[in-house]
Write a protein that holds these residues in place. Structure first.
Motif, mmCIF file in Angstrom:
data_model
loop_
_atom_site.group_PDB
_atom_site.id
_atom_site.type_symbol
_atom_site.label_atom_id
_atom_site.label_comp_id
_atom_site.label_asym_id
_atom_site.label_seq_id
_atom_site.Cartn_x
_atom_site.Cartn_y
_atom_site.Cartn_z
ATOM 1 N N SER A 267 29.518 19.226 30.614
ATOM 2 C CA SER A 267 29.182 18.264 29.563
ATOM 3 C C SER A 267 27.679 18.028 29.600
ATOM 4 N N ASN A 268 27.141 17.562 28.503
ATOM 5 C CA ASN A 268 25.720 17.223 28.450
ATOM 6 C C ASN A 268 24.804 18.354 28.909
ATOM 7 N N GLY A 302 26.912 17.972 34.618
ATOM 8 C CA GLY A 302 28.014 17.052 34.379
ATOM 9 C C GLY A 302 29.268 17.802 33.974
ATOM 10 N N SER A 303 30.406 17.139 34.122
ATOM 11 C CA SER A 303 31.673 17.765 33.781
ATOM 12 C C SER A 303 32.626 16.722 33.221
ATOM 13 N N LYS A 304 33.308 17.079 32.146
ATOM 14 C CA LYS A 304 34.307 16.153 31.616
ATOM 15 C C LYS A 304 35.476 16.066 32.582
ATOM 16 N N THR A 306 35.891 16.688 36.331
ATOM 17 C CA THR A 306 35.293 17.015 37.623
ATOM 18 C C THR A 306 36.288 17.712 38.549
ATOM 19 N N CYS A 336 25.768 13.612 37.559
ATOM 20 C CA CYS A 336 27.042 13.041 37.134
ATOM 21 C C CYS A 336 28.225 13.811 37.756
ATOM 22 N N GLY A 337 29.016 14.530 36.973
ATOM 23 C CA GLY A 337 30.125 15.281 37.555
ATOM 24 C C GLY A 337 29.644 16.192 38.682
ATOM 25 N N GLN A 340 29.227 14.152 41.747
ATOM 26 C CA GLN A 340 30.543 13.869 42.333
ATOM 27 C C GLN A 340 31.035 15.080 43.142
ATOM 28 N N GLU A 353 41.738 11.675 35.129
ATOM 29 C CA GLU A 353 41.317 12.981 34.618
ATOM 30 C C GLU A 353 42.469 13.949 34.431
ATOM 31 N N MET A 371 37.786 8.066 40.681
ATOM 32 C CA MET A 371 37.858 7.931 39.233
ATOM 33 C C MET A 371 38.541 6.598 38.925
ATOM 34 N N ILE A 408 27.137 8.232 31.455
ATOM 35 C CA ILE A 408 28.445 8.289 30.797
ATOM 36 C C ILE A 408 29.441 8.831 31.829
ATOM 37 N N HIS A 409 30.221 7.972 32.433
ATOM 38 C CA HIS A 409 31.184 8.461 33.416
ATOM 39 C C HIS A 409 32.258 7.434 33.720
ATOM 40 N N MET A 410 33.334 7.926 34.302
ATOM 41 C CA MET A 410 34.438 7.062 34.717
ATOM 42 C C MET A 410 34.392 6.826 36.229
ATOM 43 N N GLY A 411 33.846 7.791 36.952
ATOM 44 C CA GLY A 411 33.898 7.725 38.405
ATOM 45 C C GLY A 411 32.889 6.728 38.972
ATOM 46 N N HIS A 447 22.126 11.091 33.260
ATOM 47 C CA HIS A 447 21.841 12.174 32.315
ATOM 48 C C HIS A 447 20.465 11.926 31.725
#
Ligand SMILES: NC(=O)CC[C@H](N)C(=O)O
Length: 508
Positions: A267-268, A302-304, A306, A336-337, A340, A353, A371, A408-411, A447
């Motif tokens: 991502s990104n 980054g990764s949608k 991870t 980001c991802g 992680q 995820e 997450m 932009i992340h959930m983790g 990011h």
């Protein structure tokens, strides 16, 4: 300024160049003294951006807003679908995730009217603040099996009272059939909204196509408002990672070689645009273990998803190759991802995820990630931590410019129990970000961190002898402004702008 109708660029298919044409018109209207803003009701992309309010929108509308010279806002892209597998997407409404939906669930008629109400309201709010609204459709305008559930093409144009310009791609061939066919498949009241045809990505001598223009106009009864030549030397951010296919995949002598690890759910990828243009650097994308071994710096993007990507990296040997390269001296940085992934473990007990509940990470950083259901989306200002600056000669005067980026992340990621607290960055609001182990091993959630020239200088500092006589870094903001102006000039000189203004002011 005179009030113009909204204008929508809709396509005969995806990837015909709608986003870029819309960006060009955002800049053209701005140059001509209007106060334009972009709008796309629904976007499907992994490239997203955080608005000044800390909400999430598609990157393409953020780019178009930049071309229009206005701050981006979720009203410009109220609905964003972020694919997380072949069948599911995270649905982001008005900047906030409302859950994962399978494609089937999503396209069912049920619930659509609520979404329609939301995207129409977003449009109305935007239209009361800006003039004109430069709208973008999605994919093809003639997906007749999805007609009743469509939120983004003609139903949206009808709600907005927009004049639609149908964009066709002549580079892939079949432009007559695709333009004529798309129009014929519309219902009469929909066809009435199509006010012009724009032929995009033309290669060769335009004079040879003059008879083609006449034929199309006669056939369709709609004017061709422009034939826009293909361009190579204008750099505008691309909408999706298709563009990655055209990028470099190998190392180059005499530069700092930076490998970006290709993740399936990368991502990104716009995080690397500035580095790609830096004369000191050769940036390439790879998951080839031999190429990774030759890199001076390895960036984990980054990764949608991870956990899924981490699983894949272990399976294809890239995880081991990154660990080996680091042991042999390469710098590894995760964003980001990617950050992680560099830690001890990534846990997803609540299946935020997907299926996988826990995986060991690469073990390069003493951190662990959980997450959580809550998504963090925000723009931030920050500076490097004292630990990060300690061995650097770039910040000796104690003064340090504010750096900018977005999250932009959930983790959430924290040091493991016995590890020292050692953030990479200190945030303006007093918080901390990322982990700094040493100059060769760092991670961050931010990011856009690599859009900051001073951060790039920091990353490249240990490679000073390699780049002694390469050029300096450059001003990305100025570069982007120049590119939007170049794009606007290019499009302006190949469309009939007086005709477009006439269309946008004539009542029908
Ligand atoms: N943008 C990213 O890299 C997101 C990373 C991870 N999937 C998360 O949500 O936390």
């Amino acid at each position: 300024m005179e009030k113009l109708h909204p204008i929508m660029f809709a396509g005969t298919g995806s990837d015909v160049g709608k986003s870029i044409i819309a960006a060009a018109f955002c800049r053209i209207f701005r140059q001509d003294g209007y106060h334009p803003a972009p709008f796309k009701a629904q976007n499907m992309a992994l490239n997203s951006y955080a608005t000044p309010e800390g909400l999430e929108i598609g990157r393409a509308q953020a780019v178009q807003a930049e071309a229009a010279g206005v701050p981006c806002h979720t009203d410009m892209n109220p609905l964003l679908l972020k694919p997380s597998s072949d069948h599911t997407s995270q649905v982001v409404l008005n900047g906030r995730p409302i859950g994962n939906r399978s494609a089937y669930e999503y396209f069912r008629v049920e619930g659509r009217e609520e979404l329609r109400h939301e995207v129409c309201s977003a449009f109305d709010r935007l239209a009361s603040r800006y003039n004109p609204i430069v709208m973008e459709g999605a994919g093809s305008i003639s997906e007749i099996n999805l007609r009743d559930t469509d939120l983004v093409n003609l139903p949206m144009a009808l709600h907005a009272g927009a004049d639609v310009i149908l964009v066709g791609d002549i580079d892939r061939g079949g432009v007559f059939a695709s333009v004529y066919g798309s129009l014929m498949l519309l219902r009469p009241y929909e066809r009435e909204r199509i006010k012009g045809i724009l032929i995009n990505k033309f290669r060769g001598d335009i004079r040879l196509f003059e008879s083609g223009v006449k034929m199309l106009e006669e056939l369709c009864g709609i004017p061709v408002v422009g034939v826009v030549p293909y361009y190579k030397d204008i750099y505008i951010e691309e909408e999706d990672s298709l563009a990655l296919a055209t990028k470099s995949v190998q190392t180059e002598q005499g530069k700092v070689n930076i490998a970006v690890v290709l993740l399936r759910h990368l991502s990104n990828f716009t995080d690397f645009n500035v580095l790609e243009r830096d004369p000191r650097v050769h940036l390439f994308y790879t998951n080839n273990v031999d190429e990774l071994a030759k890199a001076d710096i390895i960036l984990l993007p980054g990764s949608k998803s991870t956990l899924a990507d981490l699983h894949e990296l272990r399976r294809n040997g890239v995880a081991q190759a990154v660990i080996r390269a680091h042991r042999e001296g390469a710098t590894v940085m995760g964003i980001c991802g990617g950050y992680q992934i560099m830690g001890q473990e990534v846990c997803d007990p609540d299946h935020v995820e997907g299926e996988i509940e826990r995986l060991p990470g690469l073990g390069l950083l003493p951190v662990s990630t959980h997450m959580t259901g809550e998504k963090i989306t925000r723009q931030i200002k920050f500076r490097l931590s004292a630990a990060a600056r300690e061995n650097s000669h770039l910040f000796t005067d104690g003064m340090q410019a504010n750096l900018e980026g977005y999250e932009i992340h959930m983790g959430t990621t924290v040091p493991v129990y016995d590890a020292p607290v050692s953030p990479l960055n200190l945030l303006e609001d007093g918080g901390a970000d990322g982990y700094f182990l040493d100059r060769t091993c760092i991670g961050t959630y931010i990011h856009g961190i690599l859009d900051n020239p001073s951060f790039i200088d920091f990353l490249l500092e240990p490679f000073a002898d390699k780049i002694a006589d390469a050029g300096k870094s450059f001003d990305y903001h100025q570069f982007k402004e120049e590119q939007y102006n170049k794009l606007a000039d290019h499009v302006r000189s190949h469309v009939d702008l007086p005709l477009i203004y006439k269309i946008l002011t004539t009542h029908d």
